[in-house]
Design an enzyme around this catalytic site. Structure first.
Site, PDB file in Angstrom:
ATOM      1  N   HIS A  99       0.836  -1.206   0.000  1.00 32.70           N
ATOM      2  CA  HIS A  99       0.000   0.000   0.000  1.00 32.70           C
ATOM      3  C   HIS A  99       0.865   1.248   0.000  1.00 32.70           C
ATOM      4  CE1 HIS A  99      -2.788   3.118   1.292  1.00 32.70           C
ATOM      5  NE2 HIS A  99      -3.762   2.325   0.860  1.00 32.70           N
ATOM      6  N   ARG A 100       1.805   1.315   0.898  1.00 27.63           N
ATOM      7  CA  ARG A 100       2.811   2.372   1.043  1.00 27.63           C
ATOM      8  C   ARG A 100       2.298   3.718   1.536  1.00 27.63           C
ATOM      9  NH1 ARG A 100       7.166   2.446  -3.615  1.00 27.63           N
ATOM     10  NH2 ARG A 100       5.534   3.567  -4.696  1.00 27.63           N
ATOM     11  N   ASP A 101       1.011   3.839   1.819  1.00 27.43           N
ATOM     12  CA  ASP A 101       0.491   5.086   2.392  1.00 27.43           C
ATOM     13  C   ASP A 101      -0.647   4.772   3.357  1.00 27.43           C
ATOM     14  OD1 ASP A 101       0.470   7.845   2.793  1.00 27.43           O
ATOM     15  OD2 ASP A 101      -0.861   8.241   1.104  1.00 27.43           O
ATOM     16  N   LEU A 102      -0.448   3.724   4.154  1.00 28.43           N
ATOM     17  CA  LEU A 102      -1.466   3.322   5.120  1.00 28.43           C
ATOM     18  C   LEU A 102      -1.505   4.339   6.254  1.00 28.43           C
ATOM     19  CD1 LEU A 102      -3.524   1.111   5.846  1.00 28.43           C
ATOM     20  CD2 LEU A 102      -1.725   0.050   7.216  1.00 28.43           C
ATOM     21  N   ASN A 110      -6.740   7.108   5.079  1.00 25.15           N
ATOM     22  CA  ASN A 110      -6.945   6.191   3.955  1.00 25.15           C
ATOM     23  C   ASN A 110      -7.678   4.918   4.370  1.00 25.15           C
ATOM     24  OD1 ASN A 110      -5.696   7.978   2.262  1.00 25.15           O
ATOM     25  ND2 ASN A 110      -3.718   6.958   2.318  1.00 25.15           N
TER      26      ASN A 110
END
Length: 158
Positions: free
Chosen positions: A64-67, A71
């Site tokens: 995901h890299r932007d948890l 979000n």
């Protein structure tokens, strides 16, 4: 994981359409509830929903890299779904995070340092979200995003 409905990739319109979740973001919910006020049974339910969503993504080889709480979206019955895959990638295609833009308060040290990364970056972010669930607070709230990034990469405790 939020359900994909459709996409448009015909210039100049680029968009993704997903299911609508009426509860808004987890961040919004935590702010409404106030610090240290979410009952532990609710914290556990929310945490398990997030963990199941992330486990599914990782089982498909997706990072995901932007948890972060913004979000994570809430449905009618406080069901949490992972959303916003704007900077997601396949784990097999990760290099360094050069030019990566994310949210420092939830970002793993290797992402901040623009190093090669694995699904561990999502595990780190999940731990920050767990802390949020338990406290109802914003991570590193007493710091600017840049100060938070420095604190994380240099293991400075405040």
């Amino acid at each position: 994981v939020v359900q994909f409905v459709a996409a448009c990739k015909k210039p100049p319109v680029f968009c993704i359409i997903t299911e609508y979740l009426s509860g808004g973001s987890l961040r919004k919910y935590l702010v409404q509830e106030g610090p240290h006020s979410v009952p532990l049974r609710v914290v556990l339910k929310l945490a398990l929903d997030i963990a199941r969503g992330m486990q599914y993504l990782h089982s498909q080889g997706i990072l995901h890299r932007d948890l972060k709480s913004e979000n994570l979206l809430l449905g009618e019955d406080l069901c949490v779904k992972v959303a916003d895959f704007g900077i997601s990638c396949l784990e097999s295609q990760t290099g360094s995070a050069k030019g990566f833009t994310g949210t420092y308060r939830w970002m793993a040290p290797e992402m901040i340092k623009e190093k090669r990364h694995t699904k561990k970056v999502d595990v780190y972010s999940f731990a920050i979200v767990l802390w949020e669930l338990l406290t109802g607070l914003t991570p590193f709230d007493n710091m600017t995003p840049e100060q938070a990034a420095y604190a994380v990469t240099h293991k400075v405790l405040h």
